[in-house]
Design a protein around this motif. Structure first.
Motif, PDB file in Angstrom:
ATOM      1  N   ALA A  59      29.428  -0.413  -6.771  1.00 25.95           N
ATOM      2  CA  ALA A  59      29.053   0.973  -7.025  1.00 25.95           C
ATOM      3  C   ALA A  59      28.656   1.693  -5.737  1.00 25.95           C
ATOM      4  O   ALA A  59      29.112   2.812  -5.474  1.00 25.95           O
ATOM      5  CB  ALA A  59      27.895   1.014  -8.033  1.00 25.95           C
ATOM      6  N   VAL A  60      27.834   1.045  -4.916  1.00 26.88           N
ATOM      7  CA  VAL A  60      27.386   1.681  -3.671  1.00 26.88           C
ATOM      8  C   VAL A  60      28.555   1.845  -2.704  1.00 26.88           C
ATOM      9  O   VAL A  60      28.695   2.885  -2.041  1.00 26.88           O
ATOM     10  CB  VAL A  60      26.247   0.872  -3.025  1.00 26.88           C
ATOM     11  N   THR A  61      29.402   0.833  -2.602  1.00 19.18           N
ATOM     12  CA  THR A  61      30.565   0.927  -1.716  1.00 19.18           C
ATOM     13  C   THR A  61      31.492   2.053  -2.154  1.00 19.18           C
ATOM     14  O   THR A  61      32.037   2.792  -1.322  1.00 19.18           O
ATOM     15  CB  THR A  61      31.332  -0.404  -1.698  1.00 19.18           C
ATOM     16  N   LEU A  62      31.672   2.214  -3.457  1.00 21.02           N
ATOM     17  CA  LEU A  62      32.524   3.298  -3.969  1.00 21.02           C
ATOM     18  C   LEU A  62      31.949   4.663  -3.600  1.00 21.02           C
ATOM     19  O   LEU A  62      32.684   5.569  -3.186  1.00 21.02           O
ATOM     20  CB  LEU A  62      32.655   3.174  -5.488  1.00 21.02           C
ATOM     21  N   VAL A  63      30.632   4.809  -3.709  1.00 16.94           N
ATOM     22  CA  VAL A  63      29.993   6.071  -3.344  1.00 16.94           C
ATOM     23  C   VAL A  63      30.154   6.344  -1.852  1.00 16.94           C
ATOM     24  O   VAL A  63      30.508   7.459  -1.430  1.00 16.94           O
ATOM     25  CB  VAL A  63      28.498   6.042  -3.734  1.00 16.94           C
ATOM     26  N   ILE A  64      29.913   5.321  -1.025  1.00 18.59           N
ATOM     27  CA  ILE A  64      30.037   5.489   0.426  1.00 18.59           C
ATOM     28  C   ILE A  64      31.472   5.850   0.808  1.00 18.59           C
ATOM     29  O   ILE A  64      31.700   6.773   1.607  1.00 18.59           O
ATOM     30  CB  ILE A  64      29.606   4.196   1.148  1.00 18.59           C
ATOM     31  N   PHE A  65      32.434   5.157   0.240  1.00 18.44           N
ATOM     32  CA  PHE A  65      33.844   5.404   0.558  1.00 18.44           C
ATOM     33  C   PHE A  65      34.256   6.812   0.138  1.00 18.44           C
ATOM     34  O   PHE A  65      34.938   7.526   0.887  1.00 18.44           O
ATOM     35  CB  PHE A  65      34.713   4.353  -0.140  1.00 18.44           C
ATOM     36  N   THR A  66      33.815   7.226  -1.041  1.00 21.74           N
ATOM     37  CA  THR A  66      34.161   8.564  -1.541  1.00 21.74           C
ATOM     38  C   THR A  66      33.553   9.656  -0.667  1.00 21.74           C
ATOM     39  O   THR A  66      34.227  10.629  -0.301  1.00 21.74           O
ATOM     40  CB  THR A  66      33.677   8.727  -2.994  1.00 21.74           C
ATOM     41  N   LEU A  67      32.279   9.511  -0.329  1.00 21.68           N
ATOM     42  CA  LEU A  67      31.620  10.514   0.508  1.00 21.68           C
ATOM     43  C   LEU A  67      32.248  10.584   1.894  1.00 21.68           C
ATOM     44  O   LEU A  67      32.370  11.670   2.479  1.00 21.68           O
ATOM     45  CB  LEU A  67      30.124  10.189   0.628  1.00 21.68           C
ATOM     46  N   ASP A  68      32.658   9.425   2.415  1.00 17.58           N
ATOM     47  CA  ASP A  68      33.262   9.397   3.744  1.00 17.58           C
ATOM     48  C   ASP A  68      34.642  10.049   3.716  1.00 17.58           C
ATOM     49  O   ASP A  68      34.993  10.825   4.621  1.00 17.58           O
ATOM     50  CB  ASP A  68      33.363   7.947   4.232  1.00 17.58           C
ATOM     51  N   ALA A  70      35.742  12.292   1.573  1.00 16.30           N
ATOM     52  CA  ALA A  70      35.611  13.711   1.259  1.00 16.30           C
ATOM     53  C   ALA A  70      34.788  14.480   2.287  1.00 16.30           C
ATOM     54  O   ALA A  70      34.569  15.695   2.118  1.00 16.30           O
ATOM     55  CB  ALA A  70      34.971  13.868  -0.122  1.00 16.30           C
ATOM     56  N   ARG A  71      34.338  13.811   3.337  1.00 19.94           N
ATOM     57  CA  ARG A  71      33.511  14.433   4.379  1.00 19.94           C
ATOM     58  C   ARG A  71      32.231  15.062   3.812  1.00 19.94           C
ATOM     59  O   ARG A  71      31.747  16.077   4.309  1.00 19.94           O
ATOM     60  CB  ARG A  71      34.301  15.510   5.140  1.00 19.94           C
ATOM     61  N   LEU A  72      31.665  14.439   2.789  1.00 23.04           N
ATOM     62  CA  LEU A  72      30.458  14.975   2.160  1.00 23.04           C
ATOM     63  C   LEU A  72      29.196  14.260   2.621  1.00 23.04           C
ATOM     64  O   LEU A  72      28.096  14.639   2.199  1.00 23.04           O
ATOM     65  CB  LEU A  72      30.575  14.865   0.632  1.00 23.04           C
ATOM     66  N   HIS A  73      29.342  13.234   3.458  1.00 19.40           N
ATOM     67  CA  HIS A  73      28.164  12.474   3.874  1.00 19.40           C
ATOM     68  C   HIS A  73      27.215  13.321   4.728  1.00 19.40           C
ATOM     69  O   HIS A  73      26.021  13.013   4.822  1.00 19.40           O
ATOM     70  CB  HIS A  73      28.573  11.213   4.632  1.00 19.40           C
ATOM     71  N   GLY A  74      27.752  14.412   5.324  1.00 13.14           N
ATOM     72  CA  GLY A  74      26.889  15.285   6.114  1.00 13.14           C
ATOM     73  C   GLY A  74      25.875  16.038   5.262  1.00 13.14           C
ATOM     74  O   GLY A  74      24.878  16.540   5.780  1.00 13.14           O
ATOM     75  N   CYS A  75      26.131  16.104   3.951  1.00  7.46           N
ATOM     76  CA  CYS A  75      25.188  16.773   3.047  1.00  7.46           C
ATOM     77  C   CYS A  75      24.026  15.869   2.658  1.00  7.46           C
ATOM     78  O   CYS A  75      23.054  16.351   2.058  1.00  7.46           O
ATOM     79  CB  CYS A  75      25.911  17.224   1.776  1.00  7.46           C
ATOM     80  N   MET A  76      24.129  14.598   2.962  1.00  4.22           N
ATOM     81  CA  MET A  76      23.075  13.662   2.592  1.00  4.22           C
ATOM     82  C   MET A  76      21.910  13.772   3.574  1.00  4.22           C
ATOM     83  O   MET A  76      22.114  13.800   4.795  1.00  4.22           O
ATOM     84  CB  MET A  76      23.618  12.233   2.598  1.00  4.22           C
ATOM     85  N   PRO A  77      20.670  13.827   3.074  1.00  3.51           N
ATOM     86  CA  PRO A  77      19.499  13.970   3.959  1.00  3.51           C
ATOM     87  C   PRO A  77      19.074  12.641   4.564  1.00  3.51           C
ATOM     88  O   PRO A  77      17.898  12.274   4.536  1.00  3.51           O
ATOM     89  CB  PRO A  77      18.435  14.524   3.003  1.00  3.51           C
ATOM     90  N   ILE A  78      20.025  11.912   5.096  1.00  2.31           N
ATOM     91  CA  ILE A  78      19.739  10.611   5.706  1.00  2.31           C
ATOM     92  C   ILE A  78      20.559  10.468   6.975  1.00  2.31           C
ATOM     93  O   ILE A  78      21.466  11.258   7.244  1.00  2.31           O
ATOM     94  CB  ILE A  78      20.082   9.447   4.747  1.00  2.31           C
ATOM     95  N   SER A 301      16.487  13.040  13.835  1.00  2.36           N
ATOM     96  CA  SER A 301      16.096  13.540  12.521  1.00  2.36           C
ATOM     97  C   SER A 301      17.337  13.721  11.689  1.00  2.36           C
ATOM     98  O   SER A 301      18.426  13.985  12.194  1.00  2.36           O
ATOM     99  CB  SER A 301      15.339  14.867  12.637  1.00  2.36           C
ATOM    100  N   ALA A 302      17.183  13.572  10.421  1.00  2.20           N
ATOM    101  CA  ALA A 302      18.340  13.665   9.532  1.00  2.20           C
ATOM    102  C   ALA A 302      18.884  15.066   9.519  1.00  2.20           C
ATOM    103  O   ALA A 302      18.238  16.063   9.640  1.00  2.20           O
ATOM    104  CB  ALA A 302      17.932  13.237   8.105  1.00  2.20           C
ATOM    105  N   ALA A 303      20.173  15.170   9.388  1.00  2.00           N
ATOM    106  CA  ALA A 303      20.820  16.479   9.338  1.00  2.00           C
ATOM    107  C   ALA A 303      20.517  17.179   8.031  1.00  2.00           C
ATOM    108  O   ALA A 303      20.396  16.561   7.015  1.00  2.00           O
ATOM    109  CB  ALA A 303      22.330  16.302   9.484  1.00  2.00           C
TER     110      ALA A 303
END
Length: 303
Positions: A59-68, A70-78, A301-303
């Motif tokens: 589940a976590v790998t699927l989320v990471i792969f999808t966000l990567d 879709a270029r959406l990982h920049g929206c994550m506060p981490i 600091s997180a983006a």
């Protein structure tokens, strides 16, 4: 198209070595879960743990792969890089554990009562799970710190060791909860305090790093990490001496394993597991202390 003139989807997340590793993780993870659900089966606490590992990591790998992709990982506060490498290290350890536990408790040389087909499925589960260990290890290898490159703290040897230390502490806690009789002596209770304190601080260090909030602290994070690691070495050194004495010395415990001790519910076995992994964590904290001297910290600091 995105504001920088590129594509919305990140092709490198699929066509790179890292992307290939993650796709292999998803395929093998899905295959493992399907084999278990179809015929291999699982039961009791150990089987539930293995199934949790495979489902959680998928589940976590699927989320990471999808966000990567879709270029959406920049929206994550981490801090994305710190998070992904820390997770890959944790997933590697979890998969290694599941790949050892499952065959030990569910795979025998003789066919089970359900038939030889079930045994063959369990062999396939063990093989897929074992191969998946290497795919997560490959991700750690690809994203680790390299000489001359500025990377997140979790990608360094010290950061990766923090994940291993916390994971080993969880193994120690599991052994302590399994009839370890640690409450019979005050010194062994002291050891539990040592394990708990070091685990808690290590987790805090990982969370602060992954969240990208180290620059918000009112004290130098690098100095805090090094001083804490030094204290952890001292604390684990004391526990590595105290625990075996009050567990296996004739005056306080039993030097040898009792013949009438049942498998899986023997206090002596739990004490041995705690002693072994205490020494292992002591070595890891010492190596961590050595490598910490060579790291140049850069607070972000997180983006």
């Amino acid at each position: 198209m995105d504001p920088y003139g590129g594509h919305y989807l990140n092709r490198d997340a699929v066509l790179s070595g890292l992307g290939a590793a993650r796709m292999c993780q998803l395929v093998l993870g899905c295959t493992t879960m399907s084999l278990v659900a179809h015929s291999a089966g699982f039961s009791a606490t150990y089987g539930t743990f293995c199934m949790f590992v495979w489902c959680f990591c998928f589940a976590v790998t699927l989320v990471i792969f999808t966000l990567d992709v879709a270029r959406l990982h920049g929206c994550m506060p981490i801090s994305w890089d710190n998070f992904t490498v820390a997770y890959a290290m944790l997933a590697t350890l979890m998969y290694v554990t599941a790949s050892v536990v499952y065959p030990v408790y569910f795979l025998n040389s003789e066919c089970p009562s359900e038939g030889c087909e079930v045994r063959n499925y369990r062999i396939a589960v063990t093989v897929c799970s074992s191969i998946c260990c290497f795919t997560y290890g490959a991700e750690v290898f690809l994203t680790r710190a390299k000489p001359g490159h500025v990377v997140g703290y979790m990608a360094t040897m010290s950061g990766l060791l923090k994940v291993v230390q916390a994971f080993i502490a969880c193994i120690i806690f599991g052994a302590l909860a399994n009839d370890s009789e640690y409450n019979r002596h005050i010194p062994t209770q002291y050891c539990v305090v040592v394990y708990s304190l070091c685990f808690a601080v290590t987790v805090v260090v990982v969370i602060l790093t992954v969240s990208g909030r180290t620059s918000a602290l009112r004290f130098p994070f690098d100095r805090f990490v090094i001083i804490y690691t030094f204290l952890a070495v001292l604390l684990y050194m004391s526990a590595a001496v105290v625990w075996p004495v009050f567990s296996f010395d004739k005056k306080y415990g039993t030097p040898g394993r009792p013949d009438d001790c049942p498998r899986g519910k023997c206090p002596w076995d739990s004490k041995l597991v705690v002693a072994v992994f205490t020494s292992a964590n002591l070595v890891l904290y010492f190596i961590d202390l050595v490598y910490s001297q060579r790291i140049r910290f850069v607070s972000q600091s997180a983006a």
